[in-house]
Design a protein around this motif. Structure first.
Motif, PDB file in Angstrom:
ATOM      1  N   ILE A 135     -22.674 -33.429  11.538  1.00 63.86           N
ATOM      2  CA  ILE A 135     -23.682 -34.481  11.459  1.00 63.86           C
ATOM      3  C   ILE A 135     -22.983 -35.811  11.729  1.00 63.86           C
ATOM      4  O   ILE A 135     -22.150 -36.250  10.925  1.00 63.86           O
ATOM      5  CB  ILE A 135     -24.365 -34.508  10.081  1.00 63.86           C
ATOM      6  CG1 ILE A 135     -25.006 -33.148   9.787  1.00 63.86           C
ATOM      7  CG2 ILE A 135     -25.406 -35.628  10.016  1.00 63.86           C
ATOM      8  CD1 ILE A 135     -25.585 -33.039   8.384  1.00 63.86           C
ATOM      9  N   PRO A 136     -23.256 -36.460  12.852  1.00 59.22           N
ATOM     10  CA  PRO A 136     -22.621 -37.751  13.137  1.00 59.22           C
ATOM     11  C   PRO A 136     -22.930 -38.776  12.045  1.00 59.22           C
ATOM     12  O   PRO A 136     -23.970 -38.715  11.378  1.00 59.22           O
ATOM     13  CB  PRO A 136     -23.245 -38.161  14.476  1.00 59.22           C
ATOM     14  CG  PRO A 136     -23.739 -36.890  15.079  1.00 59.22           C
ATOM     15  CD  PRO A 136     -24.159 -36.027  13.938  1.00 59.22           C
ATOM     16  N   ASP A 137     -22.023 -39.708  11.862  1.00 62.33           N
ATOM     17  CA  ASP A 137     -22.189 -40.706  10.808  1.00 62.33           C
ATOM     18  C   ASP A 137     -23.453 -41.535  10.970  1.00 62.33           C
ATOM     19  O   ASP A 137     -24.014 -42.023   9.989  1.00 62.33           O
ATOM     20  CB  ASP A 137     -20.968 -41.640  10.772  1.00 62.33           C
ATOM     21  CG  ASP A 137     -19.715 -40.926  10.281  1.00 62.33           C
ATOM     22  OD1 ASP A 137     -19.854 -39.880   9.615  1.00 62.33           O
ATOM     23  OD2 ASP A 137     -18.604 -41.412  10.573  1.00 62.33           O
ATOM     24  N   ASP A 138     -23.908 -41.720  12.205  1.00 61.50           N
ATOM     25  CA  ASP A 138     -25.081 -42.563  12.429  1.00 61.50           C
ATOM     26  C   ASP A 138     -26.383 -41.753  12.465  1.00 61.50           C
ATOM     27  O   ASP A 138     -27.431 -42.277  12.838  1.00 61.50           O
ATOM     28  CB  ASP A 138     -24.935 -43.362  13.730  1.00 61.50           C
ATOM     29  CG  ASP A 138     -24.775 -42.466  14.953  1.00 61.50           C
ATOM     30  OD1 ASP A 138     -24.677 -41.228  14.789  1.00 61.50           O
ATOM     31  OD2 ASP A 138     -24.733 -43.013  16.074  1.00 61.50           O
ATOM     32  N   GLU A 139     -26.306 -40.491  12.064  1.00 65.27           N
ATOM     33  CA  GLU A 139     -27.500 -39.636  12.089  1.00 65.27           C
ATOM     34  C   GLU A 139     -27.879 -39.226  10.681  1.00 65.27           C
ATOM     35  O   GLU A 139     -27.027 -38.765   9.905  1.00 65.27           O
ATOM     36  CB  GLU A 139     -27.225 -38.391  12.945  1.00 65.27           C
ATOM     37  CG  GLU A 139     -28.441 -37.509  13.159  1.00 65.27           C
ATOM     38  CD  GLU A 139     -28.160 -36.391  14.145  1.00 65.27           C
ATOM     39  OE1 GLU A 139     -28.675 -35.274  13.933  1.00 65.27           O
ATOM     40  OE2 GLU A 139     -27.421 -36.631  15.124  1.00 65.27           O
ATOM     41  N   ASN A 140     -29.139 -39.380  10.325  1.00 62.30           N
ATOM     42  CA  ASN A 140     -29.626 -39.008   8.999  1.00 62.30           C
ATOM     43  C   ASN A 140     -30.440 -37.723   9.084  1.00 62.30           C
ATOM     44  O   ASN A 140     -31.366 -37.613   9.896  1.00 62.30           O
ATOM     45  CB  ASN A 140     -30.502 -40.114   8.406  1.00 62.30           C
ATOM     46  CG  ASN A 140     -29.709 -41.372   8.119  1.00 62.30           C
ATOM     47  OD1 ASN A 140     -28.594 -41.300   7.615  1.00 62.30           O
ATOM     48  ND2 ASN A 140     -30.266 -42.527   8.450  1.00 62.30           N
TER      49      ASN A 140
END
Length: 662
Positions: A513-518
């Motif tokens: 899960i990329p840091d900028d994805e919720n």
């Protein structure tokens, strides 16, 4: 109960030793550790042994009723030895020799160093074998400290090839296991196998894992060299080594096997400390990890007694704080407390690492706190002697799996131990005791076993877990479970590999899960987030307990439970936010009837129990910096005051109670 300090008489004039021994006795100290860095004093030149100064120190201490733990001094080879045999020095992964000037400057596999080790250990053992004041041997000091587990010298290359040959039998089997056909890495014979020094880019992950295993085994083998000598010459004396809590470069389960008991070095507030508000929980976890390596109580060989520091300093311990950490150690299974150190040294790298006494040797606040604790332990020690911790919950810590994630963390910054901490935090906050155990340990005595990050399994581990669940146990594991073989290459089966039938699910797809994805998930009435990783789960025989709420994942399973035999197996396909973990584990612990303490307390109060037969001893510790409340629903004896207490009780900041059910 042993209560002591690490003492370095060689750092001080002999006329001071009597004063130190007197002050120690006044503080209730009955044991000291000596000589673990004193090789140059014990053997000032090759074959020239001088034990006279140590004999005198031991004699003075004995007159004051103080016993001795004697260290073998192999963590600091003297300069004369390095001058004669510079090949003893270790080599880093760039191929550079690490020089003399600090400590731990040796290679475990160097045959010359092993011979000199035998000589000094034998000489010490022969000299002190009949000395009744020496009750225990302490081998070396903090194996692996300062990243010294791994060496890349030619001796290690030779020993690694032998280790691999014993493990794999023939070179073709190694090539097949490692998959050396990739990037044309096929080895023609054992002499062509390398150690993983720095290369253009990443090494084969199977090579890297085996080198970590080999390096760990090298430490175990080196320790056993010393143990064998001590067992033969001084069979009546116990043997220990000081471990380092959550340190992960050495397989502590293997290192502990040959020891009578393990010790560890506990520095809760130091210049390297975790600055989070989870220090108390992390130190509790460290204690439980240490108790788990032999599944028995332990000693603290270095308990913090003041500000720490080398080039930089940690903060001062506040009044009552040292006492609080001591009692946490005892609560979690420490049968001895030995402070580091007796007196702050006026020279050398550790001159800012403070002890019970400051540099001038004058007793002040910290000394008087040590003395207070010593007086209290004279009351508590006889009562709790022989008591133990009985946990209904276990968390599996696998060094092999931790190393696999260290080699390939999947997502930048992810650490295996951080996931274990998340699950441990739940039990810590509810004062539920936890054993931290090996994946090969007997699981049958636990109501609940968790294994976060179990990416590699072998047949023995798989059978152990399945037999436990089949017999009625409750098991919980997380994303990537069973994805790899024990040689650190991917399974060619569907994901979950040999754990698939246990968990009753398929994994449709997965991703970091990329840091900028919720990504949101829902479990019961609680909505939270997914972190680091997501598995998209397709249930086969399992029941869905939690789902994703975001994007194309909406409605897909993220948390499941599968009935297997008489037990249940849970799978969590991500790292959920704390609220989800709490609700999940609330449900799981209730379903498998995990016991909770009868004493209730405010958040920030730790309550831990030791048991001896029908006797129960509750250690109640206030880690808050404000007065906090506990509620006791039946009269209990406050051992320190001798009074019975009941109902609502206020604890001052850093306050403690030791309560008995009788």
């Amino acid at each position: 109960m042993f209560y002591g300090a690490d003492y370095y008489p060689e750092h001080w004039p002999e006329e001071r030793w009597e004063t130190d021994a007197h002050l120690m006795k006044e503080a209730g100290i009955n044991v000291v550790r000596l000589a673990e860095f004193a090789w140059a004093k014990l053997e000032p030149d090759e074959g020239l042994y001088d034990f006279s100064w140590l004999d005198k120190a031991i004699s003075i201490l004995a007159r004051h009723g103080i016993k001795v733990i004697l260290g073998t001094p192999t963590a600091a080879p003297p300069k004369w030895l390095i001058d004669k045999h510079p090949e003893i020095l270790p080599v880093d992964n760039d191929g550079y020799v690490k020089g003399f000037g600090s400590r731990r400057h040796y290679c475990y596999n160097n045959p010359v160093y092993r011979q000199y080790t035998k000589k000094i250990v034998t000489a010490m053992a022969e000299h002190y074998k009949s000395n009744s004041n020496v009750i225990c041997w302490h081998i070396d000091n903090e194996f692996g400290c300062h990243d010294t587990t791994v060496c890349y010298c030619d001796n290690c290359l030779e020993e690694f090839r032998k280790w691999l040959k014993e493990r794999y039998g023939n070179i073709n089997k190694l090539n097949q296991s490692w998959g050396t056909v990739f990037w044309s890495q096929i080895y023609k014979d054992w002499d062509s196998v390398i150690v993983p020094r720095k290369a253009v880019t990443s090494h084969n992950p199977s090579l890297l894992l085996d080198y970590k295993r080999f390096s760990s085994d090298s430490v175990v083998k080196y320790q056993k060299l010393q143990i064998d000598i001590l067992r033969e010459v001084t069979p009546d004396k116990k043997i220990t080594h000081n471990f380092m809590g959550l340190f992960n470069q050495i397989d502590y389960y293997q290192l502990a096997k040959d020891l009578d008991f393990i010790s560890w070095d506990n520095y809760p507030i130091n210049h390297f400390s975790d600055k989070s508000d989870q220090i108390a929980a992390n130190i509790a976890l460290s204690h439980d990890v240490m108790r788990g390596v032999k599944k028995k109580n332990f000693w603290v060989m270095e308990q913090q007694s003041g500000p720490t520091g080398w080039e930089e300093m940690g903060r001062q311990l506040k009044p009552g704080e040292m006492r609080l950490w001591v009692y946490q150690s005892i609560a979690h299974g420490a049968d001895a407390i030995v402070y580091f150190r007796w007196r702050a040294c006026t020279f050398g790298t550790e001159e800012y690492w403070h002890g019970i006494l400051d540099h001038d040797g004058v007793p002040r606040r910290r000394y008087h706190e040590v003395k207070q604790i010593g007086q209290e332990l004279q009351k508590i020690g006889p009562l709790i002697e022989g008591s133990e911790i009985k946990a209904e919950v276990a968390i599996i810590r696998s060094f092999d799996n931790e190393w696999a994630f260290e080699i390939q963390p999947h997502k930048r910054g992810f650490k295996y131990m951080e996931q274990i901490k998340k699950y441990y935090k739940y039990f810590y906050s509810r004062n539920i005791p936890v054993d931290i155990i090996s994946p090969e340990d007997d699981l049958s005595g636990y109501k609940l076993v968790l294994a976060p990050g179990l990416i590699m399994v072998n047949e023995k581990i798989t059978d152990n877990i399945k037999n436990y669940v089949r017999g009625g146990g409750t098991f919980l594991t997380t994303w990537r479970a069973g994805a790899k073989r024990w040689d650190n290459r991917m399974n060619d089966q569907s994901l979950l590999g040999p754990l698939k039938d246990l968990l009753g699910i398929d994994i449709e797809e997965y991703s970091i899960i990329p840091d900028d994805e919720n990504i949101n998930i829902i479990f019961g009435d609680n909505e939270g987030t997914a972190n680091v990783w997501f598995d998209v789960i397709s249930p086969v025989t399992a029941e869905v307990l939690g789902e994703y709420k975001s994007d194309y994942l909406a409605g897909k399973a993220v948390i499941t439970v599968n009935k297997y035999g008489m037990g249940n197996a849970y799978y969590v396909g991500t790292i959920p936010s704390d609220g989800i973990i709490k609700e999940l584990l609330d449900k799981v612990t209730e379903k498998c009837n995990v016991s909770v303490t009868e004493i209730k307390g405010d958040e920030g109060i730790e309550i831990f129990r030791r048991i001896k037969g029908a006797d129960e001893f509750y250690f109640v510790l206030n880690f808050n910096r404000k007065p906090s409340t506990i509620i006791i629903d039946k009269p209990m004896m406050d051992i320190l005051t001798g009074k019975y207490i009941n109902g609502e009780i206020t604890l001052e900041p850093f306050g403690i109670k030791v309560l008995s059910n009788k």
